[in-house]
Design an enzyme around this catalytic site. Structure first.
Site, mmCIF file in Angstrom:
data_model
loop_
_atom_site.group_PDB
_atom_site.id
_atom_site.type_symbol
_atom_site.label_atom_id
_atom_site.label_comp_id
_atom_site.label_asym_id
_atom_site.label_seq_id
_atom_site.Cartn_x
_atom_site.Cartn_y
_atom_site.Cartn_z
ATOM 1 N N HIS A 133 0.760 10.513 1.555
ATOM 2 C CA HIS A 133 1.431 10.743 3.178
ATOM 3 C C HIS A 133 0.595 11.029 3.897
ATOM 4 O O HIS A 133 0.713 11.219 5.038
ATOM 5 C CB HIS A 133 2.781 11.397 2.653
ATOM 6 C CG HIS A 133 2.154 12.318 2.562
ATOM 7 N ND1 HIS A 133 1.578 13.242 1.487
ATOM 8 C CD2 HIS A 133 2.023 13.723 2.801
ATOM 9 C CE1 HIS A 133 0.810 14.616 1.635
ATOM 10 N NE2 HIS A 133 1.253 15.313 2.083
HETATM 11 C C1 UD1 Z 1 3.655 17.339 7.098
HETATM 12 C C2 UD1 Z 1 2.078 18.686 7.413
HETATM 13 C C3 UD1 Z 1 1.023 17.972 5.608
HETATM 14 C C4 UD1 Z 1 1.878 18.153 4.786
HETATM 15 C C5 UD1 Z 1 3.276 17.341 4.969
HETATM 16 C C6 UD1 Z 1 3.895 17.722 3.631
HETATM 17 C C7 UD1 Z 1 1.022 19.538 8.809
HETATM 18 C C8 UD1 Z 1 -0.104 18.562 9.854
HETATM 19 N N1 UD1 Z 1 1.034 17.836 7.992
HETATM 20 O O1 UD1 Z 1 3.215 16.428 7.707
HETATM 21 O O2 UD1 Z 1 -0.299 18.747 5.911
HETATM 22 O O3 UD1 Z 1 1.577 18.114 3.359
HETATM 23 O O4 UD1 Z 1 4.275 17.864 5.741
HETATM 24 O O5 UD1 Z 1 5.660 15.992 3.219
HETATM 25 O O6 UD1 Z 1 1.517 20.273 9.559
HETATM 26 N N2 UD1 Z 1 9.713 12.718 9.623
HETATM 27 C C9 UD1 Z 1 10.818 11.676 9.101
HETATM 28 N N3 UD1 Z 1 10.892 12.944 8.931
HETATM 29 C C10 UD1 Z 1 11.001 14.226 9.155
HETATM 30 C C11 UD1 Z 1 9.963 14.668 9.078
HETATM 31 C C12 UD1 Z 1 8.361 14.063 9.442
HETATM 32 O O7 UD1 Z 1 11.346 10.834 9.376
HETATM 33 O O8 UD1 Z 1 11.998 15.326 8.127
HETATM 34 C C13 UD1 Z 1 7.768 10.967 9.731
HETATM 35 C C14 UD1 Z 1 8.109 11.508 11.419
HETATM 36 O O9 UD1 Z 1 8.220 10.365 12.292
HETATM 37 C C15 UD1 Z 1 6.710 12.192 11.650
HETATM 38 C C16 UD1 Z 1 5.929 11.818 10.899
HETATM 39 O O10 UD1 Z 1 6.989 11.265 9.312
HETATM 40 O O11 UD1 Z 1 5.979 11.767 13.190
HETATM 41 C C17 UD1 Z 1 4.942 12.389 10.341
HETATM 42 O O12 UD1 Z 1 5.794 14.179 10.039
HETATM 43 P P1 UD1 Z 1 5.162 15.825 10.393
HETATM 44 O O13 UD1 Z 1 5.773 16.450 10.356
HETATM 45 O O14 UD1 Z 1 4.408 15.421 11.700
HETATM 46 O O15 UD1 Z 1 4.087 14.855 9.853
HETATM 47 P P2 UD1 Z 1 3.943 15.043 7.754
HETATM 48 O O16 UD1 Z 1 2.768 13.434 7.661
HETATM 49 O O17 UD1 Z 1 5.621 15.444 6.951
HETATM 50 N N1 UDP Z 2 7.714 16.193 -4.178
HETATM 51 C C1 UDP Z 2 9.330 15.037 -4.436
HETATM 52 N N2 UDP Z 2 9.612 14.014 -4.232
HETATM 53 C C2 UDP Z 2 9.017 13.606 -3.426
HETATM 54 C C3 UDP Z 2 7.666 13.482 -3.022
HETATM 55 C C4 UDP Z 2 6.670 14.553 -3.202
HETATM 56 O O1 UDP Z 2 10.676 16.279 -4.274
HETATM 57 O O2 UDP Z 2 9.577 12.219 -3.005
HETATM 58 C C5 UDP Z 2 7.472 17.174 -4.207
HETATM 59 C C6 UDP Z 2 6.504 17.286 -5.557
HETATM 60 O O3 UDP Z 2 6.870 17.464 -5.888
HETATM 61 C C7 UDP Z 2 5.510 18.760 -4.613
HETATM 62 C C8 UDP Z 2 5.880 18.810 -3.134
HETATM 63 O O4 UDP Z 2 6.610 17.695 -2.928
HETATM 64 O O5 UDP Z 2 6.084 19.541 -5.493
HETATM 65 C C9 UDP Z 2 4.729 18.312 -2.521
HETATM 66 O O6 UDP Z 2 4.689 17.648 -1.021
HETATM 67 P P1 UDP Z 2 3.922 16.563 0.026
HETATM 68 O O7 UDP Z 2 3.106 16.387 -0.845
HETATM 69 O O8 UDP Z 2 5.103 15.992 0.382
HETATM 70 O O9 UDP Z 2 3.280 17.342 0.119
HETATM 71 P P2 UDP Z 2 1.276 18.377 -0.090
HETATM 72 O O10 UDP Z 2 1.803 19.038 -0.910
HETATM 73 O O11 UDP Z 2 0.578 17.035 0.082
HETATM 74 O O12 UDP Z 2 1.498 19.775 1.646
#
Ligand code: UD1
Ligand code: UDP
Length: 380
Positions: free
Chosen positions: A210
């Site tokens: 992601h």
């Molecule tokens: C964010 C964090 C990242 C973290 C990740 C955990 C930042 C800059 N990035 O990334 O560090 O590792 O969360 O998962 O803060 N979207 C949905 N539903 C949601 C949220 C997002 O569909 O509930 C989709 C939307 O299209 C959105 C895209 O995901 O534009 C990205 O979401 P965003 O919150 O900007 O960043 P993440 O990639 O989730």
């Molecule tokens: N996780 C989850 N379901 C999923 C994928 C990840 O519960 O389908 C949990 C995982 O166990 C971990 C956390 O989400 O604790 C990691 O989050 P993510 O990979 O979104 O973000 P990052 O750690 O890279 O910021």
């Protein structure tokens, strides 16, 4: 004393759950409130974790949602500031490296409210990552820096941050240990209607992707898809792939979606924490670009391949639970082969599962860092 907790995404909810649990125990004496930015809002990135982890409802939900970085962070700042002015907490706790983390820390510090950063000091030394900017800035405006490892402590020291740095371990160990047994007990129910056999046999690889650096670049995302297909075909192994919505969107936008229609690739919606822990525990191998997943793989003794050029979790490389593969240059098959043969008796460098307790003790009860004979000193 009043403590505010600002959170907004899946990993923050999971990694702050042990801290919230500790604060719940003290709620007769300590007033605390949760402010949710709702950066993550989809049911399976948000609500599901509050339910599974049995967390109290946030007092405020700012409903910020998705937007480009500036707009998203700006809206968060505005919303968090309003709440802080009204609630006047003494300390605000933030976790990790998301836009929510930075907004929570910045809004607080500008109002003169102390900031406690959980999982401080991580560095990838790659400023092209939005997370790296968020980490560096948050650390430099924090008043309490809760570092998970000595590596993180040393990173801060190199940047001149030596005051109020507390080595407490990583709350992901608490969360993993607190929930893996519950997940085990509920395994049959969680996998009802499918996948229980494959999980019990442990006959699969687990994949998550992601990070912006992988998803927002067509060439890299294509290399990852092709690399995974190569692995699935060579080992004739199922690859279970719970898909983050960001990645799903980009796979479709870049016309890579159809490539994944393969008998060995099993795409799922993002799954809840219990299901994910079980998927991790029984996997032969995990491939990921997630920070938390690198840590959990290490804790659960499952070999991990991180599909990135760098990691802010070098401890996992050092103990041998994880290796890095830059999919555009490195040989993913060779990496899988080497990790499958690796002995799983590595040490867990992230602590003993009592980080939440230490953090709360330090914040509310002074500086007694000695828990059960193991002393965590400021500046070990
Ligand atoms: C964010 C964090 C990242 C973290 C990740 C955990 C930042 C800059 N990035 O990334 O560090 O590792 O969360 O998962 O803060 N979207 C949905 N539903 C949601 C949220 C997002 O569909 O509930 C989709 C939307 O299209 C959105 C895209 O995901 O534009 C990205 O979401 P965003 O919150 O900007 O960043 P993440 O990639 O989730
Ligand atoms: N996780 C989850 N379901 C999923 C994928 C990840 O519960 O389908 C949990 C995982 O166990 C971990 C956390 O989400 O604790 C990691 O989050 P993510 O990979 O979104 O973000 P990052 O750690 O890279 O910021």
């Amino acid at each position: 004393m009043k403590i505010g907790i600002v959170l907004g995404t899946r990993p923050e909810i999971i990694k702050l759950s042990p801290v919230i649990r500790e604060l719940e125990k003290l709620k007769e004496n300590i007033n605390y409130l949760v402010i949710h930015t709702n950066q993550h809002y989809s049911e399976n990135l948000d609500r599901i974790f509050f339910k599974e982890l049995n967390l109290p409802e946030p007092k405020y939900n700012l409903r910020i949602g998705s937007a480009p970085h500036g707009k998203q962070t700006g809206r968060m700042l505005e919303g968090i500031e309003k709440v802080l002015i009204r609630e006047k907490p003494d300390i605000v706790i933030v976790q990790g490296d998301t836009n929510t983390t930075l907004a929570g820390a910045l809004a607080s510090s500008k109002l003169g409210i102390e900031v406690a950063h959980v999982e401080a000091g991580l560095r990838s030394y790659d400023r092209s990552m939005p997370e790296e900017i968020n980490r560096v800035l948050t650390d430099h405006i924090s008043d309490y820096l809760f570092v998970p490892t000595e590596v993180a402590e040393e990173n801060l020291r190199r940047e001149g941050i030596t005051e109020n740095v507390f080595l407490v371990g990583n709350t992901i160990v608490d969360a993993t240990l607190q929930n893996i047994e519950i997940a085990e007990e509920r395994k049959e129910e969680i996998f009802e209607g499918g996948m229980l056999d494959i999980v019990k046999d442990g006959d699969y690889f687990l994949l998550t992707i992601h990070r912006a650096e992988n998803t927002d670049n067509r060439r890299r995302l294509k290399s990852i898809v092709e690399g995974i297909l190569k692995v699935a075909e060579y080992y004739d192994e199922t690859v279970i792939f719970p898909l983050h919505p960001r990645t799903e969107g980009k796979l479709k936008e870049y016309h890579l979606w159809d490539k994944l229609k393969n008998k060995n690739i099993k795409i799922l919606e993002p799954v809840g924490y219990f299901k994910f822990l079980i998927l991790e525990k029984y996997a032969k191998l995990i491939l990921t670009d997630s920070g938390g997943v690198q840590e959990e793989a290490c804790i659960l003794k499952v070999p991990c391949i991180t599909l990135r050029k760098n990691t802010e979790r070098p401890e996992t490389l050092e103990v041998g639970s994880n290796i890095l593969v830059d999919v555009e240059k490195g040989d993913i098959l060779e990496a899988v082969d080497s990790m499958l043969r690796r002995n799983r008796n590595w040490r867990n460098p992230f602590g003993d599962g009592r980080s939440g307790e230490r953090i709360v003790r330090i914040l509310v009860g002074g500086y007694d860092l000695s828990i059960e004979g193991r002393t965590y000193k400021n500046g070990i």
